[in-house]
Design an enzyme around this catalytic site. Structure first.
Site, mmCIF file in Angstrom:
data_model
loop_
_atom_site.group_PDB
_atom_site.id
_atom_site.type_symbol
_atom_site.label_atom_id
_atom_site.label_comp_id
_atom_site.label_asym_id
_atom_site.label_seq_id
_atom_site.Cartn_x
_atom_site.Cartn_y
_atom_site.Cartn_z
ATOM 1 C CB SER A 148 -0.748 0.160 1.384
ATOM 2 O OG SER A 148 -1.256 1.389 1.464
ATOM 3 C CE1 TYR A 161 -4.207 -2.508 5.476
ATOM 4 C CE2 TYR A 161 -3.270 -0.190 4.725
ATOM 5 C CZ TYR A 161 -4.031 -1.399 4.185
ATOM 6 O OH TYR A 161 -4.190 -1.483 3.008
HETATM 7 N N1 LIG Z 1 -8.869 -1.041 -1.090
HETATM 8 C C1 LIG Z 1 -7.796 -0.168 -1.009
HETATM 9 O O1 LIG Z 1 -7.808 1.050 -0.879
HETATM 10 C C2 LIG Z 1 -6.212 -0.787 -0.913
HETATM 11 C C3 LIG Z 1 -5.230 0.018 -0.940
HETATM 12 C C4 LIG Z 1 -3.898 -0.389 -0.987
HETATM 13 C C5 LIG Z 1 -3.803 -1.641 -0.520
HETATM 14 N N2 LIG Z 1 -5.029 -2.726 -0.523
HETATM 15 C C6 LIG Z 1 -4.730 -3.930 -0.188
HETATM 16 O O2 LIG Z 1 -5.262 -4.794 -1.352
HETATM 17 C C7 LIG Z 1 -5.434 -6.120 -1.003
HETATM 18 C C8 LIG Z 1 -6.828 -6.353 -1.330
HETATM 19 O O3 LIG Z 1 -7.680 -5.529 -0.755
HETATM 20 P P1 LIG Z 1 -9.275 -5.218 -1.152
HETATM 21 O O4 LIG Z 1 -9.394 -3.739 -1.212
HETATM 22 O O5 LIG Z 1 -9.301 -5.903 -2.650
HETATM 23 O O6 LIG Z 1 -10.002 -5.772 -0.214
HETATM 24 P P2 LIG Z 1 -11.560 -6.624 -0.176
HETATM 25 O O7 LIG Z 1 -12.504 -6.090 -1.250
HETATM 26 O O8 LIG Z 1 -12.121 -6.308 1.125
HETATM 27 O O9 LIG Z 1 -11.386 -8.046 -0.466
HETATM 28 C C9 LIG Z 1 -10.651 -8.822 0.589
HETATM 29 C C10 LIG Z 1 -10.356 -10.046 0.080
HETATM 30 O O10 LIG Z 1 -9.317 -10.970 0.931
HETATM 31 C C11 LIG Z 1 -10.143 -11.957 1.947
HETATM 32 N N3 LIG Z 1 -9.877 -11.844 3.071
HETATM 33 C C12 LIG Z 1 -10.038 -10.949 4.116
HETATM 34 N N4 LIG Z 1 -9.581 -11.347 5.044
HETATM 35 C C13 LIG Z 1 -9.041 -12.453 4.977
HETATM 36 C C14 LIG Z 1 -8.293 -13.491 6.031
HETATM 37 N N5 LIG Z 1 -8.035 -13.176 7.162
HETATM 38 N N6 LIG Z 1 -7.817 -14.694 5.602
HETATM 39 C C15 LIG Z 1 -7.960 -14.835 4.173
HETATM 40 N N7 LIG Z 1 -8.667 -14.103 3.201
HETATM 41 C C16 LIG Z 1 -9.027 -12.954 3.746
HETATM 42 C C17 LIG Z 1 -11.713 -11.597 1.628
HETATM 43 O O11 LIG Z 1 -12.286 -12.755 1.511
HETATM 44 P P3 LIG Z 1 -13.082 -13.205 2.788
HETATM 45 O O12 LIG Z 1 -13.776 -12.251 3.765
HETATM 46 O O13 LIG Z 1 -14.025 -14.512 2.465
HETATM 47 O O14 LIG Z 1 -12.093 -13.859 3.477
HETATM 48 C C18 LIG Z 1 -11.650 -11.158 0.037
HETATM 49 O O15 LIG Z 1 -11.452 -12.140 -0.712
HETATM 50 C C19 LIG Z 1 -5.341 -5.941 1.014
HETATM 51 O O16 LIG Z 1 -4.049 -6.403 1.310
HETATM 52 C C20 LIG Z 1 -5.363 -4.607 1.156
HETATM 53 O O17 LIG Z 1 -4.773 -4.279 2.278
HETATM 54 C C21 LIG Z 1 -6.091 -2.043 -0.489
#
Ligand SMILES: NC(=O)c1ccc[n+]([C@@H]2O[C@H](COP(=O)([O-])OP(=O)(O)OC[C@H]3O[C@@H](n4cnc5c(N)ncnc54)[C@H](OP(=O)(O)O)[C@@H]3O)[C@@H](O)[C@H]2O)c1
Length: 248
Positions: A148, A161
């Site tokens: 991130s 985070y």
């Molecule tokens: N969205 C942003 O602004 C942003 C920015 C920078 C980086 N990121 C990073 O990008 C990645 C994906 O984020 P996203 O925004 O796509 O999130 P999201 O839409 O909330 O999706 C999260 C995914 O991870 C799974 N997950 C969550 N907790 C988990 C756990 N404890 N064990 C295994 N699987 C888990 C969820 O499925 P289940 O709930 O079924 O487990 C889902 O498939 C993350 O690492 C996040 O920190 C996001």
């Protein structure tokens, strides 16, 4: 066993958001996949739809990244199913914000378990398979961690985070300097705010239309797998134009 030239990835957090689009983009390009997330029904449904749409082999393995035994099982099932790993996409992650002054230590531990410890464990356990693939593939084998912008540039309320994401950046870089002779390298993808479920609570502060699209993050992430094994992009930054250039 996989056909010799079919590339194979393991994608965590693949049932929705950024991970789902990375998995879909890879499958549409002819990759076979192991996909993982916690909720088995949502994961299975996603895997079946993706297999139906693309004709690729998609193996679904539910696992909570905070559960060491489940993470171990995920790695073992991947190796048993494919015996090959061209890209390990460490995308599963959780967010939590709060003032440094009183951020609960238990929540800090959970963040590190899900965002960092599981990544470290998966790399360790899958390294023999990554090395075996990296040595024979002209594109090497990649570990791609979804870090991130908060891991690079400080953001209020993100002490915990952001620290997990800085740890992932370091993990990827150390992996590259240690493992390049085996054809294994790491890349930390560092986006600012991406419009997904994770950021839906911020919608009153930043309109989702102003955020980075998950499709752009997925496309640029998958592009890392096109590079020859002699090239690495250690950090891939995706940020928003304007005054937030160096902020999430
Ligand atoms: N969205 C942003 O602004 C942003 C920015 C920078 C980086 N990121 C990073 O990008 C990645 C994906 O984020 P996203 O925004 O796509 O999130 P999201 O839409 O909330 O999706 C999260 C995914 O991870 C799974 N997950 C969550 N907790 C988990 C756990 N404890 N064990 C295994 N699987 C888990 C969820 O499925 P289940 O709930 O079924 O487990 C889902 O498939 C993350 O690492 C996040 O920190 C996001």
């Amino acid at each position: 066993m996989t056909v010799e030239n079919t590339r194979v990835a393991l994608v965590t957090g693949a049932s929705r958001g950024i991970g789902a689009l990375i998995a879909r983009t890879l499958a549409e390009r002819g990759w076979d996949l192991t996909v993982s997330a916690r909720q088995p029904e949502a994961l299975q449904g996603f895997a079946e739809a993706l297999a139906g749409d693309t004709g690729r082999r998609i193996v679904a393995v539910p696992a909570d990244m905070s559960d060491e035994a489940a993470v171990h099982r995920l790695a073992r099932e991947h190796v048993d199913a494919f015996g090959r790993l061209d890209a390990l996409v460490l995308n599963a992650g959780m967010g939590a914000i709060g003032p440094f002054a009183d951020f609960p230590l238990r929540r800090l531990d959970k963040l590190f378990a899900v965002n960092v410890r599981s990544a470290y464990q998966l790399v360790q356990q899958l390294l023999p398979t990554l090395r075996a693939t990296g040595q024979v593939s002209p594109r090497g084998a990649r570990v791609i961690a979804m870090a991130s912008m908060t891991g690079i540039s400080a953001e209020p309320l993100n002490s915990a985070y952001g620290a997990t994401k800085a740890a992932l950046i370091s993990l990827c870089e150390t992996l590259t300097v240690e493992e390049y002779t085996h054809g294994v390298s790491g890349v930390a993808v560092c986006p600012g705010y991406v419009a997904t479920d994770m950021t839906s609570a911020l919608a009153d502060k930043i309109a989702p239309a102003e955020m980075i699209t998950a499709g752009d993050v997925a496309d640029q992430t998958v592009a890392m797998t096109d590079l020859a094994r002699t090239v690495v992009i250690p950090r891939l930054l995706l940020t928003r134009p304007g005054p937030n250039l160096w902020h999430a």
